[in-house]
Design a protein around this motif. Structure first.
Motif, mmCIF file in Angstrom:
data_model
loop_
_atom_site.group_PDB
_atom_site.id
_atom_site.type_symbol
_atom_site.label_atom_id
_atom_site.label_comp_id
_atom_site.label_asym_id
_atom_site.label_seq_id
_atom_site.Cartn_x
_atom_site.Cartn_y
_atom_site.Cartn_z
ATOM 1 N N LYS A 195 0.617 -1.160 0.057
ATOM 2 C CA LYS A 195 0.044 -0.062 -0.032
ATOM 3 C C LYS A 195 0.778 1.304 -0.054
ATOM 4 O O LYS A 195 0.344 2.072 -0.726
ATOM 5 N N MET A 198 2.367 1.739 -3.624
ATOM 6 C CA MET A 198 1.440 2.324 -4.517
ATOM 7 C C MET A 198 1.466 3.856 -4.635
ATOM 8 O O MET A 198 1.092 4.578 -5.564
ATOM 9 N N ASN A 199 1.876 4.591 -3.515
ATOM 10 C CA ASN A 199 1.909 6.078 -3.414
ATOM 11 C C ASN A 199 3.249 6.819 -3.651
ATOM 12 O O ASN A 199 3.481 7.877 -3.397
ATOM 13 N N ASN A 201 6.587 8.430 -5.451
ATOM 14 C CA ASN A 201 6.469 9.390 -6.302
ATOM 15 C C ASN A 201 8.104 9.353 -7.157
ATOM 16 O O ASN A 201 8.302 10.392 -7.602
ATOM 17 N N GLU A 235 7.215 5.627 1.523
ATOM 18 C CA GLU A 235 6.469 5.571 0.317
ATOM 19 C C GLU A 235 7.407 5.033 -0.739
ATOM 20 O O GLU A 235 7.484 3.908 -1.527
ATOM 21 N N LYS A 239 8.745 1.156 -2.324
ATOM 22 C CA LYS A 239 8.601 0.930 -3.677
ATOM 23 C C LYS A 239 9.953 0.249 -4.187
ATOM 24 O O LYS A 239 10.025 -0.658 -4.776
#
Length: 315
Positions: A195, A198-199, A201, A235, A239
Motif C-alpha cells: 500500500k 503504491m503512493n 513518487n 512510500e 517501492k
C-alpha cells in the motif's frame, strides 16, 4: 463424495483445508500466529504453543461452517522441504493431529513438505494441476525461502524438486518484513508495504546481485535503512524494496530459462501475492502462472490436494 483433509502448521499460520474432488473445490480456514508489535517473528516454542491452541479452532471452524463429510484421507506438511535435515518443530503439531485422526478414523495418512504444498496450491488456483505430469520451473518466495526450483513428476512424492537457485543470505519475505518494521509497520508487513509503495513518487534503479543463479538480498535491507536515514519517504523506500525483489526474481528466472529452456513458470509463496512484483514479472513472462492471493500465503490447500493425488493416482 470423496474428500481430502490437509493441515499445515507453518512458522506463521495455522491452516486446515478440505479438497472436494467432485466439485474441484477447496474449503479452508487459517489463522496467523500472533506476533508482538515491533517483533519480526516467533521462537519455535511459541509457534508450537500457538498451533496447539489454534489448530482445534481451525478444524472446528472448517467443519462447523461447511457441509463436509468425514474425509477418508488426511495429509500434513511434516517438514519445510523434501531434503535431508529439513526440520522445524512447528510442523509436529499438524503431523501429530493427522496421525491421531488417521488412527481413530482409519483414514489414509500422508505427509509432504510445506514447499510442495505451496506449489500444489499455486497449480490448483492457476488451474494448472496438469503440470504435475510435466517438467516446470517454480518459485517459492516467502519469509523462509527465495527458491527457484526445477519440478518434475514423481510417483513417490508427486513432485521431485531440484534447486536451481536460492538466496545466499536474507530471504525475500524477511527483506519485506524488516523494511516494513523499519518503517513502523506491523509484522507481517507485506500488504501494508505494498500500500505504501503504491503512493511512491520516485523511481530508483534496482540492480540485483546474482552468483551462479543464487541471489543476495542483505544489501537491500542496508540500502533501505540508508534511504530512511537520509530522509527518503516511506512510500519511496517501500517501492524500492519491492522493485529490487522483482528484479532479483526476474534475474533468477532468466538464469533458469537459460539453463533449462523455456519451461512453464509457476510462482508460489506469500511474497508472490504482491501486485507490484507480480505485474513486473508478467510484463516479461506473460504466460507465467501465479497463485491467487488466498493460495499464495501459507495454507493447507495444496497439502489436501497432495492427498488426493496420492490416493487416486491422478498423476
Amino acid at each position: 463424495m470423496p474428500e481430502y483433509l490437509g493441515v499445515d502448521t507453518s512458522n506463521y499460520t495455522t491452516s486446515a483445508a478440505v479438497y472436494v474432488s467432485e466439485e474441484n473445490r477447496i474449503y479452508q480456514t487459517k489463522k496467523l500466529l500472533p506476533v508482538k508489535e515491533g517483533e519480526l517473528g516467533l521462537r519455535q516454542s511459541d509457534a508450537v504453543f500457538h498451533h496447539t491452541k489454534q489448530l482445534p479452532e481451525m478444524i472446528e471452524q472448517l467443519f462447523g461452517e461447511n457441509s463436509i463429510a468425514m474425509p477418508k484421507t488426511v495429509t500434513a506438511s511434516a517438514r519445510p522441504r523434501n531434503i535431508e535435515g529439513s526440520y522445524m518443530p512447528c510442523f509436529l503439531c499438524g503431523e501429530g493431529f493427522a496421525r491421531s485422526y488417521a488412527a481413530v478414523t482409519g483414514a489414509k495418512l500422508y505427509t509432504t513438505s510445506h514447499q510442495i504444498g505451496h506449489i500444489l496450491a499455486a497449480l490448483y488456483s492457476a488451474d494448472r494441476l496438469d503440470l504435475v505430469n510435466e517438467r516446470f520451473i517454480a518459485f517459492h518466495v516467502s519469509g523462509g525461502t527465495t527458491d527457484c526450483l526445477l519440478c518434475e513428476s514423481d510417483d513417490e512424492c508427486v513432485l521431485r524438486i531440484s534447486e536451481i537457485g536460492t538466496s545466499l543470505d536474507l530471504k525475500a519475505g524477511q527483506a519485506v518484513d524488516r523494511t516494513g518494521v523499519m518503517l513502523g509497520l506491523r509484522f507481517p508487513c507485506g500488504a501494508e508495504l505494498e500500500k505504501l509503495a503504491m503512493n511512491a513518487n520516485k523511481h530508483f534503479k534496482a540492480k540485483p546481485v546474482l552468483k551462479d543463479g543464487n541471489c543476495c538480498l542483505s544489501g537491500l535491507e542496508n540500502k533501505c535503512g540508508n534511504m530512511l536515514d537520509s530522509g527518503e519517504s516511506p512510500e519511496n523506500i517501500a517501492k524500492y524494496c519491492l522493485d529490487f525483489i522483482a528484479e532479483t526474481i526476474l534475474a533468477m528466472t532468466d538464469h533458469a530459462i537459460d539453463k533449462y529452456g523455456e519451461l512453464p513458470l509457476v510462482f508460489a509463496g506469500g511474497v508472490m501475492s504482491d501486485v507490484i512484483i507480480r505485474d513486473r514479472i508478467i510484463s516479461r513472462y506473460p504466460s507465467a502462472s501465479f497463485a491467487q492471493p488466498q493460495f499464495s500465503c501459507d495454507n493447507a490447500a495444496g497439502v489436501a490436494i497432495y492427498g488426493y493425488l496420492k490416493s487416486t493416482g491422478e498423476k
